[in-house]
Scaffold this active site. Structure first.
Site, mmCIF file in Angstrom:
data_model
loop_
_atom_site.group_PDB
_atom_site.id
_atom_site.type_symbol
_atom_site.label_atom_id
_atom_site.label_comp_id
_atom_site.label_asym_id
_atom_site.label_seq_id
_atom_site.Cartn_x
_atom_site.Cartn_y
_atom_site.Cartn_z
ATOM 1 N NE ARG A 106 32.311 -28.545 24.425
ATOM 2 C CZ ARG A 106 32.637 -28.054 23.075
ATOM 3 N NH1 ARG A 106 32.315 -26.637 23.261
ATOM 4 N NH2 ARG A 106 32.452 -28.280 21.567
ATOM 5 C CE1 TYR A 215 29.254 -18.142 28.154
ATOM 6 C CE2 TYR A 215 30.744 -17.393 26.861
ATOM 7 C CZ TYR A 215 30.038 -18.738 27.606
ATOM 8 O OH TYR A 215 31.188 -19.197 27.164
ATOM 9 C CG ASP A 297 35.628 -28.121 16.694
ATOM 10 O OD1 ASP A 297 34.804 -27.045 16.210
ATOM 11 O OD2 ASP A 297 35.861 -28.855 17.689
#
Length: 393
Positions: A106, A215, A297
């Protein structure tokens, strides 16, 4: 004349909106409440619908320097360890949808967007600035900041996240709802793991009332692990990143297969998120009113079970820029922000609803879980692929 865009929030959604609007010819002023631009360590999966937007902004080379591009997504049973289904990624995704499937830290995505935005003219980035409230007057929108400064622009884009102050003033619809799920997140160098635990693919482990996803990120050199279990914690929900007790997670996953338990035991430190969301958007005016629009968001917080939270914010940014580029004497800002909302709300609502449904499927128990597993074994890729999503809006 240039449209003057004010942005509240300097996370991925805010930076993406700033970059897209700058490329559309707008002047951009962005206000981030933290003293520096930074993200808590967590991974993001980006489908081809999202990667294609970043490529369109000229970020393909920069993305390839920091992301990983897995060749497949595997679903395994958390209790037995057996493979349930497989989705080919890599070149298969490129051939089907025109862009690869990527996984990224991120913070790396935020820095990629920040660097691109810092290279643009007519962009002003301000940190340590909290937006207290806004007011619309005389065809403009003004912001009141916590340091006493007042600023004015043509449009306000609220990208200030799950606990958005702008949304609170615009919609007055109360706080987000608690999902009843806890997310334990960790990221660590693959070199620190035994060879058997290293991986260059996406793996989802499904079990009763839990699932785990792992991942690669950072070009495959690091591994991101997320374990989600049912539960609640005490304390302030707005402090969304908490210290976590590894023993609690190991106890919650104590009945899973040895391969999964070994992975969990190999992670030295975890951070804990209390998952919150809102019901799916039901109308365009939940995303834009007057000179104010919500993005990411702030507009449509969603559960992470379709891996599209950041992706929908980036898609929002692309559509927002497409609309504000059309501002002229006939098409004014409120009209174009409403068109932005009209073009986005149904897709966002569909992703929100699918994310909720996926969480229910992932965590099934008993006969319903057996039916899920049988369907995955029989249909595999047909169930795991999401053409309506990956083709883009």
């Amino acid at each position: 004349m240039h449209t003057d865009i004010l942005i509240a929030g300097g996370g991925i959604g805010g930076l993406a909106a700033g970059l897209a609007c700058s490329k559309a010819g707008c002047h951009v002023r962005l206000y981030e409440r933290a003293e520096t631009f930074g993200e808590v360590g967590a991974g993001i999966q980006m489908g081809p619908n999202v990667v294609r937007v970043l490529q369109g902004w000229g970020l393909d080379t920069a993305l390839r320097q920091v992301a990983a591009f897995p060749d497949r997504l595997q679903v395994r049973h958390a209790l037995s360890g057996a493979e349930l289904g497989l989705l080919r990624l890599g070149q298969t995704t490129v051939q089907r949808y025109g862009a690869p499937y990527a996984t990224i830290h991120r913070a790396d995505l935020q820095q990629l967007l920040l660097k691109a935005l810092q290279q643009r003219d007519a962009v002003w980035l301000h940190t340590g600035k909290t937006v207290n409230r806004y007011v619309e007057t005389n065809g403009a929108v003004g912001l009141s900041l916590d340091d006493g400064l007042d600023v004015e622009g043509d449009a306000l884009i609220a990208a200030d996240g799950l606990w958005s102050r702008v949304r609170e003033q615009l919609l007055n619809d109360g706080p987000p709802r608690v999902a009843g799920h806890l997310a334990y997140r960790a990221m660590l160098p693959q070199a620190s793991l035994p060879a058997a635990l290293r991986s260059q693919q996406v793996t989802a482990w499904l079990g009763p009332r839990l699932h785990v996803v792992q991942y690669p990120v950072r070009g495959g050199e690091w591994l991101n692990v997320v374990a989600i279990v049912h539960g609640h914690v005490q304390g302030g929900l707005e402090d969304w990143d908490h210290g976590a007790n590894a023993a609690d997670l190991q106890a919650a996953l104590g009945h899973t297969c040895m391969a999964l338990r070994d992975l969990i035991a190999a992670v030295p430190d975890w951070r804990l998120w209390v998952l919150c969301d809102r019901p799916p958007v039901v109308a365009a005016d939940q995303m834009a009113r007057g000179h104010v629009a919500l993005l990411g968001d702030a507009a449509h917080p969603m559960r992470p079970y379709l891996a599209q939270g950041a992706g929908m914010a980036i898609e929002d940014a692309a559509e927002l820029a497409r609309q504000v580029a059309l501002v002229d004497g006939v098409l004014d800002v409120p009209t174009l922000l409403q068109r932005y909302a009209l073009n986005r709300w149904q897709r966002n609502a569909r992703v929100q609803a699918r994310s909720i449904r996926n969480g229910e499927i992932f965590h099934l128990e008993g006969p319903m879980a057996w039916a899920r597993d049988a369907s995955l074994r029989l249909l595999g890729e047909r169930l795991l692929d999401v053409p309506w999503l990956y083709r883009g809006p």
